[in-house]
Design an enzyme around this catalytic site. Structure first.
Site, PDB file in Angstrom:
ATOM      1  N   CYS A   4     -41.928 -13.188  -4.032  1.00  0.00           N
ATOM      2  CA  CYS A   4     -42.421 -14.547  -4.323  1.00  0.00           C
ATOM      3  C   CYS A   4     -42.809 -15.256  -3.024  1.00  0.00           C
ATOM      4  CB  CYS A   4     -41.368 -15.344  -5.086  1.00  0.00           C
ATOM      5  SG  CYS A   4     -41.204 -14.809  -6.806  1.00  0.00           S
ATOM      6  N   GLN A  59     -33.997 -15.168  -4.705  1.00  0.00           N
ATOM      7  CA  GLN A  59     -34.236 -14.982  -3.260  1.00  0.00           C
ATOM      8  C   GLN A  59     -35.372 -13.970  -3.072  1.00  0.00           C
ATOM      9  OE1 GLN A  59     -33.435 -16.132  -0.331  1.00  0.00           O
ATOM     10  NE2 GLN A  59     -31.891 -17.618  -0.937  1.00  0.00           N
ATOM     11  N   SER A  60     -36.391 -14.042  -3.927  1.00  0.00           N
ATOM     12  CA  SER A  60     -37.419 -12.996  -3.939  1.00  0.00           C
ATOM     13  C   SER A  60     -38.317 -13.017  -2.695  1.00  0.00           C
ATOM     14  CB  SER A  60     -38.275 -13.170  -5.198  1.00  0.00           C
ATOM     15  OG  SER A  60     -39.439 -12.395  -5.099  1.00  0.00           O
ATOM     16  N   ASN A  61     -38.344 -11.888  -1.998  1.00  0.00           N
ATOM     17  CA  ASN A  61     -39.288 -11.733  -0.887  1.00  0.00           C
ATOM     18  C   ASN A  61     -40.713 -11.651  -1.411  1.00  0.00           C
ATOM     19  OD1 ASN A  61     -37.309 -11.315   1.334  1.00  0.00           O
ATOM     20  ND2 ASN A  61     -36.717  -9.577   0.058  1.00  0.00           N
TER      21      ASN A  61
END
Ligand SMILES: Cc1ncc(COP(=O)(O)O)c(C=O)c1O
Length: 341
Positions: free
Chosen positions: A80, A76-78
């Site tokens: 990325c 759930q990387s912000n």
């Protein structure tokens, strides 16, 4: 502090506001006045702290002729999401390596940031288990796409290198200028401390601009205070060196508290959920269960422990992350009462 020698893309078009949170402060009832530096409102697809770092990292990538970027993060990387968003804005390809830090957490059709990866159309997604050698995996991916004729630039997870940290040195400078106009008397900034560039960059920037504010980092990833403080000190000194300053930050200025982490990275505890609800219901501002919910829970916990002076104004750095909420819908299940008319 001179940031002019670094190629930047100009993503931060104006200072983010510093806003009082009067209803939150009152409801908290711990005798402090909380203000938020609204980096959740930074430009870029759905906002957040990585835009400041990518301003520098993509500046270097594009100056060097890159045609593609590769980066990594949790599922759930912000980081990325924002790397992909700015890559699209710049006409670059973007390849993501997603680390399943919680086994089985990658859902190809998941919501939140995952949905944005799909909708914006990352050129590829490589899912690896937690603890995999992501740097090596990104290097081999870079070789592979270079063989196909692309010119890849690898951005480390969280853009947590000295160059990325300069984004938060620039933020420290921005805060310092804002406080020249109006300073409620801040002594402390509270922020999330994850891959480290945000806290390290702030510390470097405050040092380089002789701004007498301390920074309390709330660990959102590492359970060891000593490990996180070592990481932040090294990165802050590397950022100072990039700025042409001595690598001599006082280690006593590096504070990373681990006790608000809860069960671990990306797993919220009751304190996190309480802080998220309190901010939502008093100020209509969203925080997330992975980063800002925890850093806010840290601020709440510290205030209740009497860490701050009575009536002290405290600056909370809101680093964004709200899109991840949609990946955790089940945690926020209360439904308002239903009226039948
Ligand atoms: C919303 C949000 N806040 C805070 C952080 C932590 O910042 P840093 O990784 O620079 O320590 C992150 C990192 O990914 C983030 O996405």
């Amino acid at each position: 502090m001179n940031l002019h020698g670094f190629p930047r893309r100009g993503y931060v078009t104006r200072p983010t506001p510093i806003e009082p949170l009067p209803r939150f402060s009152r409801a908290l009832g711990a005798g402090i006045e909380v203000f938020a530096k609204r980096d959740d409102l930074l430009p870029g697809c759905l906002g957040g702290n990585k835009t400041r770092k990518l301003d520098f990292c993509l500046g270097e990538a594009i100056a060097g002729g890159a045609t593609a970027v590769i980066t990594c993060g949790a599922v759930q990387s912000n980081h990325c999401r924002l790397t992909l968003a700015w890559a699209i804005h710049e006409g670059l390809d973007c390849h993501l390596v997603l680390e399943e830090r919680v086994p089985g957490s990658y859902l190809p059709h998941g919501s939140g940031n995952n949905l944005v990866f799909n909708l914006l159309g990352a050129n590829s997604v490589t899912v690896v288990p937690g603890g995999a050698p992501v740097q090596e995996i990104m290097s081999s991916l870079a070789r592979k796409i270079a063989d196909g004729g692309a010119r890849p630039y690898v951005i480390p997870g969280g853009a947590a290198d000295p160059l990325g940290a300069l984004g938060y040195a620039a933020c420290a400078q921005e805060i310092s200028l804002q406080l020249m106009d109006s300073d409620p008397g801040f002594r402390t900034i509270v922020c999330a401390s994850g891959s480290g560039g945000t806290q390290a960059g702030l510390l470097a920037g405050l040092e380089a601009s002789s701004t007498p504010l301390s920074v309390v980092g709330i660990n959102v990833r590492r359970p060891s205070r000593a490990d996180q403080e070592k990481l932040i000190l090294g990165l802050a000194n590397d950022a100072l060196a990039l700025l042409g300053r001595p690598r001599d930050l006082d280690p006593g200025k590096v504070v990373c508290l681990e006790r608000f982490l809860g069960p671990g990275y990306s797993i919220p505890d009751q304190g996190t959920l309480e802080a998220i609800r309190l901010l939502a219901r008093t100020e209509a501002i969203l925080a997330d269960p992975v980063y800002t919910g925890k850093s806010l829970a840290g601020l709440v916990g510290l205030a209740r422990e009497g860490f701050f002076e009575k009536d002290e104004p405290v600056l909370y750095l809101h680093t964004g992350g709200a899109p991840a909420i949609f990946g955790y819908a089940g945690l926020f299940g209360e439904v308002p009462p239903r009226l039948h008319v």
